[in-house]
Design a protein around this motif. Sequence first.
Motif, PDB file in Angstrom:
ATOM      1  N   MET A  52       9.412  37.053  52.724  1.00 42.38           N
ATOM      2  CA  MET A  52       8.424  38.031  52.726  1.00 42.38           C
ATOM      3  C   MET A  52       7.011  36.982  52.680  1.00 42.38           C
ATOM      4  SD  MET A  52       7.157  41.226  50.275  1.00 42.38           S
ATOM      5  CE  MET A  52       7.098  39.749  48.787  1.00 42.38           C
ATOM      6  N   LEU A  53       6.698  36.398  51.724  1.00 46.50           N
ATOM      7  CA  LEU A  53       5.696  35.628  51.555  1.00 46.50           C
ATOM      8  C   LEU A  53       5.185  34.710  52.419  1.00 46.50           C
ATOM      9  CD1 LEU A  53       6.180  34.595  47.581  1.00 46.50           C
ATOM     10  CD2 LEU A  53       4.355  35.876  48.552  1.00 46.50           C
ATOM     11  N   ARG A  54       6.038  33.968  53.095  1.00 49.28           N
ATOM     12  CA  ARG A  54       5.992  33.173  54.588  1.00 49.28           C
ATOM     13  C   ARG A  54       5.327  34.071  55.508  1.00 49.28           C
ATOM     14  NH1 ARG A  54      11.419  30.655  53.889  1.00 49.28           N
ATOM     15  NH2 ARG A  54      11.073  29.361  52.070  1.00 49.28           N
ATOM     16  N   ILE A  55       5.916  35.150  55.634  1.00 47.00           N
ATOM     17  CA  ILE A  55       5.605  36.150  56.761  1.00 47.00           C
ATOM     18  C   ILE A  55       4.058  36.559  56.266  1.00 47.00           C
ATOM     19  CG2 ILE A  55       5.921  38.300  57.692  1.00 47.00           C
ATOM     20  CD1 ILE A  55       8.858  37.702  57.572  1.00 47.00           C
ATOM     21  N   GLY A  56       3.932  36.875  55.333  1.00 44.26           N
ATOM     22  CA  GLY A  56       2.434  37.519  54.736  1.00 44.26           C
ATOM     23  C   GLY A  56       1.363  36.375  55.067  1.00 44.26           C
TER      24      GLY A  56
ATOM     25  N   ALA B  49      -1.435  36.466  57.687  1.00 48.13           N
ATOM     26  CA  ALA B  49      -2.989  36.440  57.559  1.00 48.13           C
ATOM     27  C   ALA B  49      -3.375  35.289  58.029  1.00 48.13           C
ATOM     28  CB  ALA B  49      -2.862  36.055  55.771  1.00 48.13           C
ATOM     29  N   GLY B  50      -2.952  33.966  58.188  1.00 47.44           N
ATOM     30  CA  GLY B  50      -3.672  32.858  58.722  1.00 47.44           C
ATOM     31  C   GLY B  50      -3.762  33.123  60.350  1.00 47.44           C
ATOM     32  N   LEU B  51      -2.884  33.776  61.073  1.00 51.08           N
ATOM     33  CA  LEU B  51      -3.034  34.126  62.344  1.00 51.08           C
ATOM     34  C   LEU B  51      -4.145  35.131  62.509  1.00 51.08           C
ATOM     35  CD1 LEU B  51       0.609  34.632  63.580  1.00 51.08           C
ATOM     36  CD2 LEU B  51      -1.023  32.740  64.222  1.00 51.08           C
ATOM     37  N   VAL B  52      -4.137  36.063  61.936  1.00 54.12           N
ATOM     38  CA  VAL B  52      -5.380  36.853  62.062  1.00 54.12           C
ATOM     39  C   VAL B  52      -6.956  36.183  61.737  1.00 54.12           C
ATOM     40  CG1 VAL B  52      -6.403  39.161  60.726  1.00 54.12           C
ATOM     41  CG2 VAL B  52      -3.924  39.031  61.305  1.00 54.12           C
TER      42      VAL B  52
ATOM     43  N   LEU C  78      -5.281  40.469  53.830  1.00 60.17           N
ATOM     44  CA  LEU C  78      -3.945  40.201  53.888  1.00 60.17           C
ATOM     45  C   LEU C  78      -3.576  38.980  53.075  1.00 60.17           C
ATOM     46  CD1 LEU C  78      -3.210  40.898  57.804  1.00 60.17           C
ATOM     47  CD2 LEU C  78      -2.305  41.933  55.991  1.00 60.17           C
ATOM     48  N   LEU C  79      -4.297  37.912  53.020  1.00 56.00           N
ATOM     49  CA  LEU C  79      -3.608  36.861  52.194  1.00 56.00           C
ATOM     50  C   LEU C  79      -3.929  37.018  50.604  1.00 56.00           C
ATOM     51  CD1 LEU C  79      -3.203  33.952  52.655  1.00 56.00           C
ATOM     52  CD2 LEU C  79      -5.434  33.353  52.328  1.00 56.00           C
ATOM     53  N   ILE C  80      -4.911  38.046  50.327  1.00 54.25           N
ATOM     54  CA  ILE C  80      -4.935  38.153  48.819  1.00 54.25           C
ATOM     55  C   ILE C  80      -4.058  39.421  48.531  1.00 54.25           C
ATOM     56  CG2 ILE C  80      -6.402  39.772  47.322  1.00 54.25           C
ATOM     57  CD1 ILE C  80      -8.698  38.606  48.673  1.00 54.25           C
ATOM     58  N   LEU C  81      -3.185  40.180  49.432  1.00 56.06           N
ATOM     59  CA  LEU C  81      -2.557  41.231  49.101  1.00 56.06           C
ATOM     60  C   LEU C  81      -1.056  40.491  49.088  1.00 56.06           C
ATOM     61  CD1 LEU C  81      -3.686  44.270  50.939  1.00 56.06           C
ATOM     62  CD2 LEU C  81      -3.840  43.617  48.249  1.00 56.06           C
ATOM     63  N   THR C  82      -0.651  39.554  50.048  1.00 56.40           N
ATOM     64  CA  THR C  82       0.645  39.012  50.009  1.00 56.40           C
ATOM     65  C   THR C  82       1.179  38.784  48.563  1.00 56.40           C
ATOM     66  OG1 THR C  82       0.070  38.291  52.034  1.00 56.40           O
ATOM     67  CG2 THR C  82       1.855  37.017  50.953  1.00 56.40           C
ATOM     68  N   PRO C  83       0.652  38.029  47.575  1.00 54.08           N
ATOM     69  CA  PRO C  83       1.283  37.934  46.283  1.00 54.08           C
ATOM     70  C   PRO C  83       1.183  39.284  45.581  1.00 54.08           C
ATOM     71  CG  PRO C  83      -0.825  36.662  46.405  1.00 54.08           C
ATOM     72  CD  PRO C  83      -0.547  37.225  47.864  1.00 54.08           C
ATOM     73  N   VAL C  84       0.547  40.009  45.608  1.00 56.44           N
ATOM     74  CA  VAL C  84       0.345  41.513  45.165  1.00 56.44           C
ATOM     75  C   VAL C  84       1.590  42.147  45.392  1.00 56.44           C
ATOM     76  CG1 VAL C  84      -0.710  43.603  44.645  1.00 56.44           C
ATOM     77  CG2 VAL C  84      -2.126  41.430  44.739  1.00 56.44           C
ATOM     78  N   PHE C  85       1.978  42.017  46.807  1.00 63.28           N
ATOM     79  CA  PHE C  85       3.122  42.716  47.289  1.00 63.28           C
ATOM     80  C   PHE C  85       4.276  42.495  46.596  1.00 63.28           C
ATOM     81  CE2 PHE C  85       6.173  43.745  50.832  1.00 63.28           C
ATOM     82  CZ  PHE C  85       6.212  44.918  50.660  1.00 63.28           C
TER      83      PHE C  85
END
Length: 127
Positions: free
Chosen positions: A23-27, A31-34, A81-88
């Motif tokens: 999930m972290l990798r996907i996030g 985020a990087g792609l966006v 998205l990058l910020i919310l990834t570890p929060v998720f």
Amino acid sequence: MAEQQQASRQDRAAEVEIAISKMLRIGIVLAGLVIVVGLVLFLVTGDSGYPGDTFPTSLLEIWHGMVELKSVAIIEAGLILLILTPVFRVFVSMFAFIHEKDYRFVLISILVLVILAFSFALGKVGA
């Protein structure tokens, strides 16, 4: 019998950790792609989509900017998205700990989420 239960718990914990790492990798990749899409759009058009030094400052403005394909809004969405990834990740971990009945780590996860919520709220007020 106790050894089988212990092995089963360890297997489940390993599965949860693998799922969370995926999930972290996907996030991060999403985020990087966006961000890259927004950057390429900015480089191709040479325009941020906003006049002067203005930029979107709320989630609603970022959303509207994305719908209108404004490069700065797309880049900001990627950063969010990058910020919310570890929060998720903390949020999902909390449910994993609930499932494992490890209530000490459930409380720690809740505390981390509360601290993150306060930091986001204070960051918004200070901006």
